[in-house]
Scaffold this motif. Structure first.
Motif, mmCIF file in Angstrom:
data_model
loop_
_atom_site.group_PDB
_atom_site.id
_atom_site.type_symbol
_atom_site.label_atom_id
_atom_site.label_comp_id
_atom_site.label_asym_id
_atom_site.label_seq_id
_atom_site.Cartn_x
_atom_site.Cartn_y
_atom_site.Cartn_z
ATOM 1 N N VAL A 115 2.432 1.724 -5.492
ATOM 2 C CA VAL A 115 1.143 1.942 -6.250
ATOM 3 C C VAL A 115 1.744 2.601 -7.648
ATOM 4 C CG1 VAL A 115 -1.114 3.256 -6.724
ATOM 5 C CG2 VAL A 115 -0.484 2.196 -4.569
ATOM 6 N N ASP A 156 -10.274 -9.706 -4.515
ATOM 7 C CA ASP A 156 -11.154 -8.811 -4.788
ATOM 8 C C ASP A 156 -11.518 -7.868 -3.557
ATOM 9 O OD1 ASP A 156 -12.917 -9.959 -2.891
ATOM 10 O OD2 ASP A 156 -14.308 -10.825 -4.227
ATOM 11 N N LYS A 157 -12.442 -7.237 -3.755
ATOM 12 C CA LYS A 157 -12.514 -5.984 -2.595
ATOM 13 C C LYS A 157 -12.795 -6.496 -1.247
ATOM 14 C CE LYS A 157 -12.695 -2.560 -6.204
ATOM 15 N NZ LYS A 157 -13.464 -1.462 -6.802
ATOM 16 N N LYS A 158 -13.356 -7.639 -1.029
ATOM 17 C CA LYS A 158 -13.892 -8.313 0.236
ATOM 18 C C LYS A 158 -12.786 -8.997 0.704
ATOM 19 C CE LYS A 158 -18.609 -8.228 -1.283
ATOM 20 N NZ LYS A 158 -19.552 -9.033 -1.966
ATOM 21 N N ASN A 200 0.780 -1.286 0.058
ATOM 22 C CA ASN A 200 0.086 -0.044 0.180
ATOM 23 C C ASN A 200 0.817 1.351 0.037
ATOM 24 O OD1 ASN A 200 -2.723 -0.850 -0.045
ATOM 25 N ND2 ASN A 200 -2.434 -2.023 1.735
ATOM 26 N N PHE A 253 -6.991 -3.359 -8.715
ATOM 27 C CA PHE A 253 -7.944 -4.049 -9.169
ATOM 28 C C PHE A 253 -8.210 -3.547 -10.819
ATOM 29 C CE2 PHE A 253 -8.751 -3.548 -4.875
ATOM 30 C CZ PHE A 253 -8.600 -4.947 -4.450
ATOM 31 N N GLU A 254 -7.615 -2.695 -11.248
ATOM 32 C CA GLU A 254 -7.708 -2.514 -12.531
ATOM 33 C C GLU A 254 -6.766 -2.737 -13.589
ATOM 34 O OE1 GLU A 254 -8.116 1.872 -12.520
ATOM 35 O OE2 GLU A 254 -9.721 1.759 -11.111
ATOM 36 N N LYS A 302 -5.576 -0.982 -0.405
ATOM 37 C CA LYS A 302 -6.442 0.162 -0.243
ATOM 38 C C LYS A 302 -6.574 1.055 -1.472
ATOM 39 C CE LYS A 302 -4.756 0.449 4.439
ATOM 40 N NZ LYS A 302 -3.910 1.038 5.340
ATOM 41 N N ASP A 303 -5.754 0.827 -2.432
ATOM 42 C CA ASP A 303 -5.747 1.444 -3.797
ATOM 43 C C ASP A 303 -6.667 0.821 -4.725
ATOM 44 O OD1 ASP A 303 -5.329 2.896 -6.251
ATOM 45 O OD2 ASP A 303 -3.854 4.160 -5.038
ATOM 46 N N PRO A 304 -7.807 1.323 -5.214
ATOM 47 C CA PRO A 304 -8.591 0.744 -6.114
ATOM 48 C C PRO A 304 -7.825 0.715 -7.588
ATOM 49 C CG PRO A 304 -9.329 2.958 -5.899
ATOM 50 C CD PRO A 304 -8.307 2.970 -5.193
ATOM 51 N N TYR A 305 -6.784 1.062 -7.818
ATOM 52 C CA TYR A 305 -6.085 0.972 -8.945
ATOM 53 C C TYR A 305 -5.489 -0.441 -9.077
ATOM 54 C CZ TYR A 305 -3.096 2.032 -13.097
ATOM 55 O OH TYR A 305 -2.488 1.935 -14.374
ATOM 56 N N LYS A 348 1.519 1.092 -11.441
ATOM 57 C CA LYS A 348 0.992 2.064 -12.733
ATOM 58 C C LYS A 348 1.968 2.169 -13.855
ATOM 59 C CE LYS A 348 -2.072 4.912 -10.029
ATOM 60 N NZ LYS A 348 -2.371 6.246 -9.374
#
Length: 181
Positions: free
Chosen positions: A21, A90-92, A16, A46-47, A41-44, A25
């Motif tokens: 991060v 995933d996010k959970k 994190n 998952f992308e 913590k960073d939604p990135y 990227k």
């Protein structure tokens, strides 16, 4: 890491961290591998990866999500549930699609929580390597959904009282196995 079939491997301590991060990227990895990383913590995260974020979890999901799962199996008198799950994140917490699971044979004569933990990690890592080779060969991985929520164990759940119960259960398990039949 030369046994792993990837072009570039970067080992990090805190996923994190802002510099990590940014690194993700910049590098745009096909897959991110985690082990004991906590919550992303960073939604990135998952992308980016094409294949996904793959985690080696020290518990059989969904029954044993969260932390200290060897301990909780002993605490719950379910030593047959000691094992590891390799899953997509995933996010959970520990609810991503399951790729593989391995069980650990708990030797009631010699094993302790620590030795069972170490055996679980070793079995999980060996399975992890097979999965990574499969990703390298096929560019994807098979997985299946977690169908139920199961139990989520957190650090705050482990107390002196739960430790005493686990110790008592471990003694009972060892006595049962050592008694003549």
């Amino acid at each position: 890491y030369e046994f792993l079939p990837f072009k570039k491997i970067i080992s990090i301590n805190n996923i994190n961290n802002a510099s990590i991060v940014n690194l993700i990227k910049d590098e745009r990895p096909d897959v991110i591998l985690t082990f004991g990383c906590g919550i992303l913590k960073d939604p990135y995260f998952f992308e980016v990866p094409k294949v996904g974020i793959i985690n080696l979890h020290r518990g059989i999901i969904p029954q044993y999500r969260g932390v200290d799962n060897v301990f909780w199996c002993i605490h719950n008198n379910e030593i047959e549930q000691i094992g590891a799950t390799i899953h997509l994140i995933d996010k959970k917490i520990d609810m991503g699609n399951i790729i593989a699971q391995v069980k650990t044979n708990f030797d009631t004569v010699v094993d302790s929580e620590a030795s069972a933990f170490n055996k679980t990690i070793l079995k999980g890592i060996l399975r992890y390597v097979k999965i990574l080779k499969e990703i390298n060969d096929k560019g994807r991985i098979k997985s299946h959904r977690v169908k139920q929520k199961g139990n989520l164990y957190q650090e705050k759940d482990r107390t002196i009282f739960s430790d005493m119960r686990a110790l008592i259960n471990l003694v009972k398990i060892k006595r049962r196995k050592s008694e003549p039949r």
